[in-house]
Design an enzyme around this catalytic site. Structure first.
Site, mmCIF file in Angstrom:
data_model
loop_
_atom_site.group_PDB
_atom_site.id
_atom_site.type_symbol
_atom_site.label_atom_id
_atom_site.label_comp_id
_atom_site.label_asym_id
_atom_site.label_seq_id
_atom_site.Cartn_x
_atom_site.Cartn_y
_atom_site.Cartn_z
ATOM 1 N N ASP A 245 -22.498 -20.915 -19.506
ATOM 2 C CA ASP A 245 -23.727 -20.129 -19.039
ATOM 3 C C ASP A 245 -24.949 -20.892 -18.568
ATOM 4 O OD1 ASP A 245 -25.609 -18.192 -18.811
ATOM 5 O OD2 ASP A 245 -25.171 -17.002 -20.681
ATOM 6 N N HIS A 264 -31.504 -15.195 -6.207
ATOM 7 C CA HIS A 264 -31.731 -13.835 -6.029
ATOM 8 C C HIS A 264 -31.300 -12.673 -6.560
ATOM 9 C CE1 HIS A 264 -28.501 -12.329 -2.836
ATOM 10 N NE2 HIS A 264 -27.961 -12.977 -3.886
HETATM 11 C C1 LIG Z 1 -23.491 -13.937 -5.889
HETATM 12 S S1 LIG Z 1 -22.380 -14.877 -6.534
HETATM 13 C C2 LIG Z 1 -22.345 -16.425 -5.948
HETATM 14 C C3 LIG Z 1 -21.217 -17.141 -5.853
HETATM 15 C C4 LIG Z 1 -21.544 -18.698 -5.104
HETATM 16 N N1 LIG Z 1 -22.450 -19.585 -5.396
HETATM 17 C C5 LIG Z 1 -21.393 -18.166 -3.526
HETATM 18 O O1 LIG Z 1 -22.232 -18.385 -2.925
HETATM 19 O O2 LIG Z 1 -20.482 -17.799 -3.025
HETATM 20 C C6 LIG Z 1 -22.942 -15.172 -8.192
HETATM 21 C C7 LIG Z 1 -22.107 -16.230 -9.160
HETATM 22 O O3 LIG Z 1 -23.145 -16.461 -10.210
HETATM 23 C C8 LIG Z 1 -22.116 -16.540 -11.168
HETATM 24 N N2 LIG Z 1 -23.066 -16.452 -12.437
HETATM 25 C C9 LIG Z 1 -24.027 -15.404 -13.006
HETATM 26 N N3 LIG Z 1 -24.217 -15.451 -13.825
HETATM 27 C C10 LIG Z 1 -24.320 -16.721 -14.442
HETATM 28 C C11 LIG Z 1 -24.572 -17.524 -15.488
HETATM 29 N N4 LIG Z 1 -25.347 -17.060 -16.539
HETATM 30 N N5 LIG Z 1 -24.040 -18.767 -15.581
HETATM 31 C C12 LIG Z 1 -23.326 -19.293 -14.704
HETATM 32 N N6 LIG Z 1 -22.738 -18.687 -13.733
HETATM 33 C C13 LIG Z 1 -23.373 -17.594 -13.548
HETATM 34 C C14 LIG Z 1 -21.236 -15.260 -11.215
HETATM 35 O O4 LIG Z 1 -20.046 -15.408 -11.963
HETATM 36 C C15 LIG Z 1 -21.009 -15.421 -9.778
HETATM 37 O O5 LIG Z 1 -19.988 -16.121 -9.362
#
Ligand SMILES: C[S@@+](CC[C@H](N)C(=O)[O-])C[C@H]1O[C@@H](n2cnc3c(N)ncnc32)[C@H](O)[C@@H]1O
Length: 355
Positions: A245, A264
């Site tokens: 996380d 964002h």
């Molecule tokens: C909007 S998506 C963007 C994915 C990728 N970076 C892209 O642009 O295609 C947000 C990503 O952040 C990950 N995410 C959300 N909270 C997170 C956390 N606390 N730690 C790690 N990853 C996280 C989600 O699982 C998701 O895959």
């Protein structure tokens, strides 16, 4: 004999008094019925019409029977979509694709089908109907309706997760090459993509920087598909997927960190935590790259301003930010923005180093 003249309608009077008002009323009608059109496009994507019409014309009866629709109702949808150049009707109630409807095919690079279907996920669509709640409270209408965040919801609904993941993958198929064209990744030996989704961006970066190794840090739900994609791209030996996380910790010691479409999603406090956890993981010579849209100045039309409404309605605290917002956010997380690089897509790259 007195001539009888029909009294002008109130709207005709208004149009005569203000020559621009008839045009403005027409524009307003077109804008406010955009939601009807939007839902008709969602239906076309959901039914897979563009895929059925990929290679040949079909009659309305054939289309309706292939996608399980009622013939007359489907005809009415296609008739309306034809007004905006989406599908074209030919002799005998036959239909064919147009360049616009081709974007809804699932088998083309940069397909928009999943992105459109994502708009139609039931609580996402309903949340837009409750936008007034978001504006009056500043809170996510999606959360108000479901009691969950979008990420929480898709965790419980695999069919919605499939649509959202595939929409993000399609978006990355368009964005990743633009980012790789805009930034020289060849100096970095270890690159960490924080919240890297299915791994498409990391795969593109590693292809452009053959001597680099990569780590994709994600939550458990995304890890397996990322491993699969990186393996399928022949990168299993150079790329590792770590589940952790990033609000708690970020993998330390890389030359370059990247976060695309992460900040964002969050309010300032949690966005700062993502950034300060990166700062804590960075060496003095490491760099961080954010790939985000930057809100355009007032009155300048830009898609970021619509996306910002999507964030308001569907994400608790999610928002688009101006360049000044980003600079302040970086500073509060112990980082200094060093370069802003435009790409030939909608995203910009914000490069930063530790203060
Ligand atoms: C909007 S998506 C963007 C994915 C990728 N970076 C892209 O642009 O295609 C947000 C990503 O952040 C990950 N995410 C959300 N909270 C997170 C956390 N606390 N730690 C790690 N990853 C996280 C989600 O699982 C998701 O895959």
């Amino acid at each position: 004999m007195p001539q009888t003249v029909a009294a002008p309608s109130p709207s005709a009077t208004a149009a005569a008094a203000h020559p621009d008002s008839a045009q403005a009323q027409q524009t307003m009608r077109r804008l406010v019925t955009g939601a009807w059109l939007s839902q008709a496009i969602v239906v076309a994507a959901e039914l897979g019409l563009a895929d059925l019409l990929a290679n040949e014309e079909w009659s309305i009866d054939e289309l309706a029977s292939a996608c399980g629709a009622q013939t007359d109702a489907l005809y009415r949808v296609l008739q309306a979509l034809g007004c905006v150049g989406l599908f074209h009707e030919t002799e005998g109630r036959n239909f064919r694709n147009t360049p616009l409807s081709e974007t809804l095919r699932s088998d083309i690079p940069g397909s928009l089908r999943s992105l459109v279907r994502q708009m139609g996920i039931d609580p996402v669509w309903r949340a837009w109907g409750h936008m007034l709640y978001s504006v009056q409270t500043g809170q996510s209408a999606f959360h108000h309706l479901t009691g969950q965040t979008l990420f929480g919801y898709i965790g419980d609904h695999p069919e919605a997760a499939e649509i959202v993941d595939s929409a993000m993958l399609n978006l990355s198929e368009q964005e990743a090459p633009a980012l790789v064209r805009a930034y020289d990744f060849s100096d970095a030996r270890l690159i960490v993509d924080v919240g890297g989704g299915r791994g498409l961006l990391l795969a593109e970066i590693l292809a452009a920087a053959p001597s680099a190794r990569g780590i994709l840090q994600e939550l458990p739900h995304a890890a397996e598909s990322a491993r699969h994609l990186l393996g399928a791209r022949g990168l299993a030996a150079r790329a590792e997927v770590v589940t952790a996380d990033a609000l708690e910790t970020v993998v330390p010691g890389a030359d370059l960190y990247i976060m695309k479409h992460i900040v964002h999603d969050w309010d300032d406090e949690r966005a700062r935590r993502f950034l300060s956890n990166c700062a804590a993981a960075m060496r003095p010579d490491s760099k961080l790259l954010l790939a985000e849209m930057i809100l355009a100045p007032p009155n300048e039309p830009h898609f970021s301003k619509l996306l910002d409404l999507h964030m308001l309605v569907n994400y608790p605290g999610g928002r688009e930010r101006t360049l000044d917002d980003f600079r302040r956010l970086h500073h509060s997380a112990g980082l200094r923005a060093t370069r802003i690089l435009p790409t030939d897509g909608l995203l910009s790259l914000i490069e930063s180093v530790r203060l």
